[in-house]
Design a protein around this motif. Sequence first.
Motif, PDB file in Angstrom:
ATOM      1  N   ALA A  21       0.841  -1.202   0.000  1.00 46.03           N
ATOM      2  CA  ALA A  21       0.000   0.000   0.000  1.00 46.03           C
ATOM      3  C   ALA A  21       0.875   1.252   0.000  1.00 46.03           C
ATOM      4  O   ALA A  21       0.602   2.220  -0.728  1.00 46.03           O
ATOM      5  N   LEU A  22       1.945   1.222   0.786  1.00 48.55           N
ATOM      6  CA  LEU A  22       2.883   2.355   0.789  1.00 48.55           C
ATOM      7  C   LEU A  22       3.549   2.525  -0.568  1.00 48.55           C
ATOM      8  O   LEU A  22       3.705   3.647  -1.062  1.00 48.55           O
ATOM      9  N   VAL A  23       3.941   1.417  -1.184  1.00 49.62           N
ATOM     10  CA  VAL A  23       4.575   1.463  -2.514  1.00 49.62           C
ATOM     11  C   VAL A  23       3.659   2.155  -3.512  1.00 49.62           C
ATOM     12  O   VAL A  23       4.114   2.960  -4.333  1.00 49.62           O
ATOM     13  N   PHE A  24       2.372   1.869  -3.431  1.00 49.87           N
ATOM     14  CA  PHE A  24       1.428   2.410  -4.400  1.00 49.87           C
ATOM     15  C   PHE A  24       0.813   3.749  -3.977  1.00 49.87           C
ATOM     16  O   PHE A  24      -0.146   4.221  -4.579  1.00 49.87           O
ATOM     17  N   GLY A  25       1.392   4.362  -2.927  1.00 48.76           N
ATOM     18  CA  GLY A  25       1.025   5.732  -2.600  1.00 48.76           C
ATOM     19  C   GLY A  25      -0.055   5.933  -1.570  1.00 48.76           C
ATOM     20  O   GLY A  25      -0.580   7.042  -1.435  1.00 48.76           O
ATOM     21  N   PHE A  31       3.021   5.542   9.689  1.00 54.05           N
ATOM     22  CA  PHE A  31       3.256   4.272  10.369  1.00 54.05           C
ATOM     23  C   PHE A  31       4.576   3.611   9.990  1.00 54.05           C
ATOM     24  O   PHE A  31       4.874   2.527  10.470  1.00 54.05           O
ATOM     25  N   ALA A  32       5.358   4.236   9.110  1.00 50.35           N
ATOM     26  CA  ALA A  32       6.569   3.581   8.607  1.00 50.35           C
ATOM     27  C   ALA A  32       7.672   4.585   8.300  1.00 50.35           C
ATOM     28  O   ALA A  32       7.404   5.771   8.087  1.00 50.35           O
ATOM     29  N   ARG A  45       9.571   4.292  -1.087  1.00 53.35           N
ATOM     30  CA  ARG A  45       8.700   3.298  -1.739  1.00 53.35           C
ATOM     31  C   ARG A  45       9.531   2.106  -2.197  1.00 53.35           C
ATOM     32  O   ARG A  45       9.096   0.954  -2.090  1.00 53.35           O
ATOM     33  N   ILE A  46      10.731   2.385  -2.687  1.00 55.35           N
ATOM     34  CA  ILE A  46      11.634   1.291  -3.069  1.00 55.35           C
ATOM     35  C   ILE A  46      11.981   0.463  -1.834  1.00 55.35           C
ATOM     36  O   ILE A  46      11.988  -0.770  -1.876  1.00 55.35           O
ATOM     37  N   GLY A  47      12.246   1.137  -0.706  1.00 53.99           N
ATOM     38  CA  GLY A  47      12.510   0.430   0.542  1.00 53.99           C
ATOM     39  C   GLY A  47      11.347  -0.452   0.956  1.00 53.99           C
ATOM     40  O   GLY A  47      11.540  -1.576   1.432  1.00 53.99           O
TER      41      GLY A  47
END
Length: 124
Positions: A21-25, A31-32, A45-47
């Motif tokens: 979900a974070l990768v896709f924005g 939370f991260a 996002r790569i991470g």
Amino acid sequence: MPVAAVLLCVILALLAVFQLALVFGAPIGRFAWGGQHRVLPARLRIGSAVSVVIYAVIGAFALDRAEVIDVVPDAVSTVAMWIVFGYFVLGIGLNAISRSRAERVTMVPVCAVLALLSLLVALG
């Protein structure tokens, strides 16, 4: 400890969904990664994408150590699970010092449960 390994994998799968979900924005960056970004920048996002791969590898080692699957020699999965245990213990500390209250409150307990489950799997 097949039950501990399966529970570990379930939690890792949920974390993988969160990281994707974070990768896709998704606007849940508090939370991260220190919680400084509502939506993660490209490098984070790569991470998050790399985290998903790491979770899959950890899951494979856990299931192998619990003899649910057989993909690496026993000595490899044994050592790997002790490393994983250390990784999650380190994660407790790193999340505990996060600037983000949301990350501290959420991820410290998650890492603690993952550490406990990985310890159980490592002990076999």
